[in-house]
Structures are given as C-alpha cells and as structure tokens.
Design an enzyme around this catalytic site. Sequence first.
Site, PDB file in Angstrom:
ATOM      1  N   ASP A 350       1.033  -5.090  -3.406  1.00  0.00           N
ATOM      2  CA  ASP A 350       0.247  -6.021  -4.205  1.00  0.00           C
ATOM      3  C   ASP A 350       0.533  -5.769  -5.690  1.00  0.00           C
ATOM      4  O   ASP A 350       0.574  -4.629  -6.141  1.00  0.00           O
ATOM      5  CB  ASP A 350      -1.239  -5.798  -3.895  1.00  0.00           C
ATOM      6  CG  ASP A 350      -2.143  -6.735  -4.659  1.00  0.00           C
ATOM      7  OD1 ASP A 350      -2.050  -7.952  -4.444  1.00  0.00           O
ATOM      8  OD2 ASP A 350      -2.952  -6.236  -5.472  1.00  0.00           O
ATOM      9  N   GLU A 386       5.065  -8.060  -4.496  1.00  0.00           N
ATOM     10  CA  GLU A 386       4.516  -9.259  -5.123  1.00  0.00           C
ATOM     11  C   GLU A 386       4.960  -9.180  -6.583  1.00  0.00           C
ATOM     12  O   GLU A 386       4.459  -8.341  -7.343  1.00  0.00           O
ATOM     13  CB  GLU A 386       2.999  -9.265  -5.009  1.00  0.00           C
ATOM     14  CG  GLU A 386       2.364 -10.524  -5.556  1.00  0.00           C
ATOM     15  CD  GLU A 386       0.850 -10.518  -5.454  1.00  0.00           C
ATOM     16  OE1 GLU A 386       0.285 -11.570  -5.110  1.00  0.00           O
ATOM     17  OE2 GLU A 386       0.236  -9.459  -5.721  1.00  0.00           O
TER      18      GLU A 386
END
Length: 703
Positions: A350, A386
């Site tokens: 993330d 990401e």
Amino acid sequence: MDPSQLTRITGGQPHPMGATSDGLGVNFAVFSANATRIELCLFDAKGRKELRRFDLPECTDEIWHGYLPDAQPGLVYGYRAHGPYDPQNGHRFNPHKLLLDPYARQLNGQVHWSNALFGYRMNHSRLDLSFDRRDSAPAMPKAIVADETPFNWGNSKPPATSWNDTTIYEVHVRGVSMQREDLRQPLRGTCAALADPRFIEHLQRLGVTAVELLPVYAFLQDHFLTERGLRNYWGYSTLSYFAPEPAYLMQHPNELRQAIRRLHAAGIEVILDVVYNHTCEGNEMGPTLSWRGLDNASYYRLIPGDERYYINDTGCGNTVNMSHPRVLQMVTDSLRYWAASYGVDGFRFDLGVTLGREGNGYDPGAGFFDVILQDPVLSRLKLISEPWDIGPDGYQLGNHPPGFSEWNDKFRDTTRRYWRGDEGMRGDMAARLCGSRDIFDRRHRRPWSSVNYVASHDGFTLADIVSYDGSHNEANGEGGNDGHSENYSHNWGEEGPTQDAQVLETRGRVQRALLASALLSDGTPMLLAGDEFGNSQDGNNNAYCQDNPLSWLDWTQAQSDQGRALSRYVGRLIALRRAHASVRSARYGDAGKELAPGIAAIAWFDAAGAHLDAPAWESAQERVMGLRRAAQRPDGEVDVTLLLMNPTHEPVAFDLPEPALSWSVELDSATLAPAAPLQEGPIEVAAHSLVLLARSEPTGDAP
C-alpha cells in the site's frame, strides 16, 4: 505458569526481536534509541489485571532485552517506556501508557476507546504538549507470547506460478464469506472460510491463480469511525505488523495457515496487501499505542525543525521512517515472518512510493527496495507496489525498480473512458492493451510489471461503473465529499438499479468489454472479487467503513442466471488467456518484428483492414480499432490473434487485414456464442463489444 510466580529476570539476548520462547523461558527484545528505561508488564490470562513488572535489565545497540526463566507461550504482556516527554523535539514517552510490542505475534483483546489512551490530556489548552497520567492498560490489547511450534505443511508446496501465467483475484477475508448462507455462522468472515472447498472450487472454475487478500494483520477500529457507528472495514490502519487480525480468527492463527495450505494444494497463490507506510497512531493528536510511546523520533518521519509535527505523505497522519535501520529491519522481519511462518507467496505494498522515500524524496534506489531485492527469500516472491502517495512527486507509475510490478491506474482509467465512448482515447487504449510499454519498457522490465485492472476495492465495483454517473457515499457520513471525484463511469440511461431492458443490455455489454480488456491485455490481470457475478456497492466508491452487506459479497447474485453467465464468461476469458501466448506476451521486444510471413508481433488496423497511420491515431473522433498480435509458443508454432474493438453505439463491419488467414471466432462479447470457424467476408462487431479471432491453422515457422 502463574505470571505472579515469575520472580526474576536475567539479561537475555538482543536478538531475535520480540518475545521468543526456548521451552525453558522467554526472551524479550524491543528497540528504543531514546528511552531511559523500559518495563515489561505481565498480565493474567485474560489481560485484565497487571500482575508483575520487570525492568528490562540490558540494552545492547539500542535493543532493550531480558530473559524470564520458566515463562512459557501464552504469557500475556506489554511494555512501558520511560524517557523525555518533549513533543517539540519529537519525544513522547509516557510510562503511564501500556505499549504493544511491535513484534507481537498474537494479541489478547482489542482497543477500548478511552481518553487514557492518549499521552496528553484531552481538551487541555496546551493540547498534545500536556501530559496525561492515567493508566491506559485497561483499554489496551496485550501481546501474547506465541507458540511457535512449526506448522505441518504436509506435502503442500507453493504453486510458484510464473508472472506471465498469473491472474489475481483481489478479495476481502471478511466480506467474501459474511453472506455465505451455505457456511456455518462461526465460519463466516474468518480465515477458515477461505479454506472452504466450495470457495476454492469457485476460484478454480474461474481459473485465477492467486488471491490478493486485503490486510489480514491486526488493525485499529478508528475512533472517528466508532463515534459514527461505523467500522474500519478495509483494514488500512495497522496496529500490529506480525499478528493476524483477531476478528478474522475463530481461535488460533493456524486457521490462516490452514487456509493457505489448502489454497496452495489447489494451485492458488496467496498475496497479502500490507501497510507499512503509516500506522494507526495518526498525527500528534492520535493515541499512544505502541511505536509512538517506544520511540516516536525513530519510528516516524517528523518535520525537521519542528519535530512536534509529523510528515504526512500518506494522508493518514503519519509516515513510517523507513530510513531508520531498526524500522527498516522491523518491516523486513515482518515480511520474512509472513513468508516463512505463513507461507505467503507475495505482497502488495500500500502506498509503495512512501516506502521508497528518503530524505530528498522518492528514490527507486531507496534502502527499502535495495533490502527487498537482495534478500534471498523476499526477492523471489511476487512484489506489487501501489505506485503513488500524496507527498511531493507522489505519482511514480513505472518508476519502481525491476522485480516489482505496479498497479496501473492508467490502464483502469483509460479502459473505462474508452468503453464509455470518450473521444481521443484510441491511442492511449492501444498502449494499455500492449502492456503499457510507454511506461514500463525500461531497465529490462517485462509486461507483467503492469497490473491491469478496471476495478479494485478502492472505487466502484464493475457493476457500479456501468450503473452510476456519480458516487453515492452518503452512508459514510462525510457529506459525499470522500472517495474518487472522477470515476469515468456511466449509467447508460438511468442512475442505479433499473428494469429497462435496453439499459441492462448495454450495461452488460460494457461490463463484458471491460473484463475482456483486462484479461486479454499484455500484463498481469487483476479481478475484483464479486465482479465475476455483478456484485454492487450501490454506488459507494469508498466503502472503507462499511462492514455490512453494502460491502459484503452478495452470493445470491452469484447464483442468479445473470451471475452464473457472467462467471462462465470470466472463466472463458481466463482460459483464452492461458491458451493464447499472443494475448500475454512475456517480453516487450520489437513490435515490428515478423514472426511469420507478413505477421508482425503487433499491428494495428482500422475497420477497413488498413494499417493505422499517424493521422489516424491523432483523430479524436475515431474509436474503433483492430489489434493483431503474434507470439511464438513453446512448441515453436506462432500464435496469432486479432482483437476487434467497437466502443461506439452502432455495429461496425470489420474487413480482415492481409495476409489472409484462416480464423476462428474465439469470443464475441455481445453474443457469448461458442467458438466457431469464421466464414469469408467482413465480420460485424456489435455496439459496445469486442471480438477475438485466433488463427486456426499453422502460419509456419518464424523467419
């Protein structure tokens, strides 16, 4: 053994970190560069009553450590750290606050919101510069010394699927099974439900090769959500980097291991979505739960010259200080733990850009990337980033080092806009179909570096992309101001649910075209769980706090005629992807290279069968196109496919390009007809649809 009868502590060892049992006792080791004293606090089995305290007697290279003879697994404990309370210089020590071990492998209890959790006095005029003396232990979860008996993996081995053969299924552990009426109630929403044979058979029918699980380690139920009667559903608010989320377990962490073992036995890899960019402690006004109380100035990036405040490149209040060697060690130890102890096959990071930030900003050669890529275990796993955060120069798509793949939001947005019928999208769509080589074809990277998706947990589901012009996030309680402002969606005539047959027909065609675009493109396709049967979130594009049927998968929809048909269609797409090397190229290479007489690796055509030239690409009004791709199979034959795409409102007749080949129709997204030989003449592609043709006889050896 009763913790109250543990009467002495010895020096122990500074490694390994955390609490480690050797059968005769337990060694404790915790990092703090700035503490002056650290206390080990022991509790009863329920974690309610503190029974003993010991000062950790030794500190070696900023690792505080001690050994408790006769202590055993199951012991419940926490820490208290002494040191300066000087927020303006980055220090927030407060020994009245019980602290969770950053290396805790198992948790007892949960956070119970109380003002005592904060290191400062709430509502005080000096805010976080004040000091609170209330004991936070009654409101805190505690760590449990884990029983590290090796798990019996049997003959189960990780599938080790190559990147080029990978198809990812992104799924939420709780949401995937909460509405499974065929499961017993205790199993619903737990890791054990992932091991259910019926769910695994569903994955096998689809043909996916990996599940990507939203965060499974312990996370906080944020105060601002509980005050609104909501819950942190997605889990991007890390409380522990080593312990599984207790709500996902019925009794024991081995339930997750058992699920992974059964998925592996079915040939399915497991990838974990991990959140190392920030923690649940938030900014200077947040609670003191672990890292802040142990060594705030080391664990977090603070604003130079005013260390009271946190650098917030994540949008979540704080940023983990990956430049500190002990913090970087904690992250890599966590990754190796999940890989070794739980057998996971990869990680999706993330806000991966945050992890690559050094003092001067993002650096693809940052210490985090270097440590991962040289590690003999981690470097062999599937690594997905990401590629953005909200900090300076935070958008870094394509700028990660070789060895990492990246979520490609340009694929998502371009594909949605192309099939919505936007002007000027033909060239961009062409690039996305061919692995976004304009972004990733550098440093010897491969097409698999591009993770292609049209929907993920963050945003509209596939069904909502074609059912809503705007988001409907009222249930989040933020006045509709949260979530993506631009979804590139379209309702095709009516907002939300409808009984209009024509609207439903168009929506179905666009859904199937979007799915085909992701699954028949070069790169690594990712499917959002539920999109294979039309799952909807009623137009909510930011369901992070909706732990309820809005977010849970509706399996009654999966059992409907429409849901079954769409699932079969997805299975057919994935089977076609496996069957045809030309729709999942292993390398970028020379697009113009002839692999058979007159057949280049990549060629583009208009509806008349003519090659697209520069003026044609520049025409904003032109939308239809044909893509012919060729790739050599392992048996030496050349696989050739022709993808004909029509995002317009009317059917289009395509003349087939030279050289003439014997074609079969492998897929028509409008009719879903079975594969059949193509008769002579133009082929009509219906509105909002695509057709995949495949060469039905050998083309001969490559020149």
